[in-house]
Design an enzyme around this catalytic site. Structure first.
Site, PDB file in Angstrom:
ATOM      1  N   ASP A 168       0.856  -1.161   0.000  1.00 51.10           N
ATOM      2  CA  ASP A 168       0.000   0.000   0.000  1.00 51.10           C
ATOM      3  C   ASP A 168       0.908   1.232   0.000  1.00 51.10           C
ATOM      4  OD1 ASP A 168      -3.199   0.645   1.666  1.00 51.10           O
ATOM      5  OD2 ASP A 168      -2.157   1.677   0.050  1.00 51.10           O
TER       6      ASP A 168
HETATM    7  C1  GLC Z   1      -4.481   4.107  -0.224  1.00 52.46           C
HETATM    8  C2  GLC Z   1      -5.378   3.021   0.341  1.00 52.46           C
HETATM    9  C3  GLC Z   1      -5.618   1.884  -0.606  1.00 52.46           C
HETATM   10  C4  GLC Z   1      -5.610   2.371  -2.037  1.00 52.46           C
HETATM   11  C5  GLC Z   1      -4.205   2.874  -2.331  1.00 52.46           C
HETATM   12  C6  GLC Z   1      -4.116   3.453  -3.745  1.00 52.46           C
HETATM   13  O1  GLC Z   1      -3.579   4.550   0.743  1.00 52.46           O
HETATM   14  O2  GLC Z   1      -5.002   2.479   1.593  1.00 52.46           O
HETATM   15  O3  GLC Z   1      -6.875   1.278  -0.257  1.00 52.46           O
HETATM   16  O4  GLC Z   1      -5.958   1.317  -2.921  1.00 52.46           O
HETATM   17  O5  GLC Z   1      -3.751   3.838  -1.403  1.00 52.46           O
HETATM   18  O6  GLC Z   1      -4.897   4.589  -3.846  1.00 52.46           O
END
Ligand code: GLC
Length: 728
Positions: A288
């Protein structure tokens, strides 16, 4: 036509053998769009900086890009812009030495959230409230279609975390507190989104997130530690991901927080031993946001950025969402050259990434897979959306049959949720936080507009333009005196992630003040709640004549809510989470016996599975096909459901199970099956449910899933039937 696995493996092997170390590590690198954007991009129609894109692809060989041109808040783009952006990237990658395509990922979590005009569905918590897997399947079909018509490739959805901590600002991105319901809704969504062949023009790969245990922070704040023992992890938090893997999801996004002291991105046991070794996941994991480097900058698990990369990659992270620079690429290249990260581990990660790119047809795609015409924002998709919103809304209270409303009634509509689309959509809507109301489509109805469209009597609105606008309570009270009834719309503004952290579930004092002033004049009041999580409304709910829980019903939410308030639609939503009575009384429905022993009680304001109708249903004649079964045998549950009211309605029949005595304490009840049926007045239907051994199983003392002989109870409605599992 889907390539056979054997062919894909052969192509992966052949391609890997031709790749340089740099090209391999590039595939493991995901960057945010801003890295290739023109400076100060303001929503341009092709905001790519050619020089930066060439650098990303020809010098850093990147494997993936995510988000929209206006990071960090993101902002929806016209579908034509998306098609231009993604085609530019596609053509540039095709000119690289090996022509390996970039996979473009986006958070299309309730429709193609970042494409202007896309069909935006109820959020997951509201889809769960429909208890209708077929609707979830349909939203997956439509979302994949609109993602692909945008030229995008990969959807960072569904969330398979279990939602059992109502403070958590991403509760609404989950399918609620129950494992079986989440598995059913998430699995259906994945099957709709991916179909039998992810390479089909109108299908796209999904991403299970956030593996694992992210949704249960002890203090309720996003990205803070969870304390989940291995048995709870295996009983409540892993099954959703196992279901997602069995449904074919080819990617997994990892938990940004930590469980029991180990950050998700450093947890070899979770990422490799369990995910690969036990659950058989063959796709690739993606970190993430900035979570590799955060092992150093935040978690103090790594003594340097270089060590953070080593820990994450060796734990099982295949792709890093870096996302703002090439640090991961540079550091991993250095680690590979010194042998601290074996090239075999790099090859393993890259093979997984390439395999998904082949499975999704990326190597054979030279333009946007799907034309916009006939595949984007169609009337049929809007109809599915309206139906999903209608079935998501929960009628929690209806004293004196206040609802449905008479159309000739004079109505005062007030409260911060009355005249906004954003309160019904939540985060990840047109922008990251979903809070830019000015960007919302002008042709969708707020609750106020929808009421005005249906009512034949006088409708007056007292309220502001923004959620935080002060509402003139004195004026609202005076107007209420001169109207037949009040529709009071309260709740939360949109939010997601840490921005949505709160210190209390209590409603904002100004909302309580408005509500109490309205109640004081004694007119009939419908309390409508919108928002991503339950708020403490006990006093207000007790004084309101009717309570309708909208949660986040999406772009058709206003219209659907009015359909229900005026009785054009019979509500059928049921709570996918327990709705707490008090801040300090957060207990899930599938609690252990201790939570309801002596002074302790499960006493939510509204229990899991609660939801009223304008008609009445009765279940009766619960029978089991056997009263004794052997270990490993299944059981059939039969029950009649009848519409004993005066109008057509949909009812979800919920089948719960309890294991009377076991070597590990068992929930007093757990949902093991459900079915939603539509019945005319006096119509009845006999439903049959098969309970497989899995339903009777739990994680035993040795952390293995087992079924123990003994007495079990099946509960449906107010009936119970028992059976015995015999020892072998
Ligand atoms: C964010 C979220 C995740 C998302 C990713 C890309 O921090 O935690 O759910 O898919 O970044 O946007």
């Amino acid at each position: 036509m889907a390539m056979k696995d054997g062919d894909i493996d052969e192509r992966v092997r052949a391609l890997l053998a031709r790749m340089t170390l740099e090209e391999k590590i590039g595939q493991m690198t995901q960057i945010d769009f801003s890295v290739i954007a023109l400076d100060n991009v303001q929503h341009g129609d092709n905001p790519i900086d050619r020089r930066k894109l060439d650098d990303a692809i020809f010098n850093h060989h990147i494997g993936s890009i995510l988000n929209t041109p206006s990071t960090p808040n993101n902002r929806a783009q016209p579908v034509a812009t998306w098609r231009k952006i993604t085609q530019d990237i596609r053509e540039t990658a095709a000119r690289s030495r090996l022509g390996i395509p970039v996979i473009y990922g986006i958070d299309a979590i309730h429709g193609a959230t970042y494409t202007e005009g896309a069909v935006l569905f109820p959020q997951a918590i509201s889809m769960a409230a429909t208890f209708n897997p077929e609707l979830s399947y349909q939203t997956g079909v439509i979302t994949a279609r609109e993602v692909k018509a945008s030229g995008l490739d990969w959807n960072f959805s569904p969330v398979m975390d279990i939602g059992r901590q109502p403070l958590w600002p991403r509760l609404w991105e989950t399918y609620g507190e129950d494992v079986h319901l989440a598995d059913a809704m998430g699995g259906a969504y994945i099957r709709g989104h991916q179909g039998d062949d992810m390479a089909a023009p109108d299908k796209a790969p999904t991403c299970l997130k956030h593996y694992v245990g992210y949704s249960y922070p002890l203090n309720g704040k996003d990205r803070t530690p969870a304390w989940i023992g291995e048995r709870a992890l295996r009983d409540y938090f892993l099954p959703g991901f196992q279901s997602g893997i069995l449904a074919g999801a080819p990617t997994v996004m990892v938990n940004s927080a930590e469980v029991d002291g180990i950050p998700g991105h450093a947890n070899h046991q979770y990422l490799t031993t369990i995910l690969r070794g036990e659950m058989g996941f063959k796709g690739f994991t993606v970190s993430d946001w900035q979570d590799v480097i955060r092992l150093y900058t935040r978690d103090k698990l790594a003594s340097s950025p270089r060590e953070a990369v080593k820990i994450a990659v060796m734990a099982g992270i295949d792709m890093s969402m870096v996302p703002f620079d090439y640090s991961f690429y540079e550091l991993l290249l250095d680690l590979a050259k010194t042998g601290e990260v074996p090239v075999s581990r790099i090859d393993e990660a890259v093979s997984r990434i390439l395999r998904v790119k082949y499975q999704t047809g990326l190597f054979d795609r030279h333009e946007a897979a799907l034309p916009v015409e006939g595949h984007f924002a169609t009337a049929g998709a809007a109809a599915v959306n309206r139906q999903a919103a209608r079935e998501a809304i929960i009628l929690a209270k209806n004293d004196h049959q206040m609802l449905p409303l008479r159309k000739d009634a004079s109505i005062l509509v007030t409260g911060p949720g009355a005249n906004l689309l954003s309160v019904m959509n939540g985060g990840w809507t047109i922008t990251w936080q979903g809070d830019d109301e000015a960007l919302y489509p002008k042709d969708k109805l707020t609750l106020l507009a929808a009421i005005r469209g249906k009512a034949q009597g006088r409708v007056t609105h007292v309220g502001g333009q923004r959620f935080t606008d002060e509402i003139d309570i004195e004026r609202a009270v005076n107007e209420a005196r001169h109207h037949d009834l009040v529709v009071l719309a309260l709740g939360e503004p949109p939010y997601t992630e840490t921005v949505g952290n709160i210190d209390t579930l209590a409603l904002a004092p100004v909302q309580v003040q408005l509500a109490k002033a309205i109640f004081a004049i004694g007119k009939p009041v419908v309390l409508v709640m919108f928002g991503g999580r339950p708020r403490i409304i006990t006093d207000l709910a007790e004084r309101a004549d009717a309570v309708v829980l909208g949660f986040l019903p999406g772009m058709e939410g206003g219209a659907a809510m009015a359909d229900i308030l005026f009785g054009d639609v019979n509500p059928s939503g049921k709570l996918p989470i327990s709705y707490p009575r008090a801040e300090g009384d957060i207990t899930p429905y599938d609690h252990k016996p201790q939570a309801a022993f002596e002074a302790n009680q499960y006493r939510p304001l509204y229990p899991f599975g609660h939801g009223l109708s304008y008609t009445r249903f009765e279940t009766q004649g619960l029978t089991l096909d056997k009263s004794r079964i052997h270990l490993g045998e299944s059981l059939t549950v039969n029950v009649k459901v009848k519409n004993i009211g005066e109008r057509v309605g949909k009812e979800t029949v919920l089948v719960y199970l309890n294991d009377a005595v076991a070597s590990v304490t068992r929930p007093v009840r757990q949902l093991q099956a459900f079915e939603k049926v539509e019945l005319k007045p006096d119509e009845q239907k006999t439903l049959h449910f098969t309970l497989k051994p899995e339903a009777m199983s739990f994680i035993g003392l040795d952390m293995k899933r087992i079924v123990e002989p003994g007495e079990f109870s099946v509960m449906v409605g107010n009936e119970t039937a028992t059976f015995t599992v015999l020892p072998d």
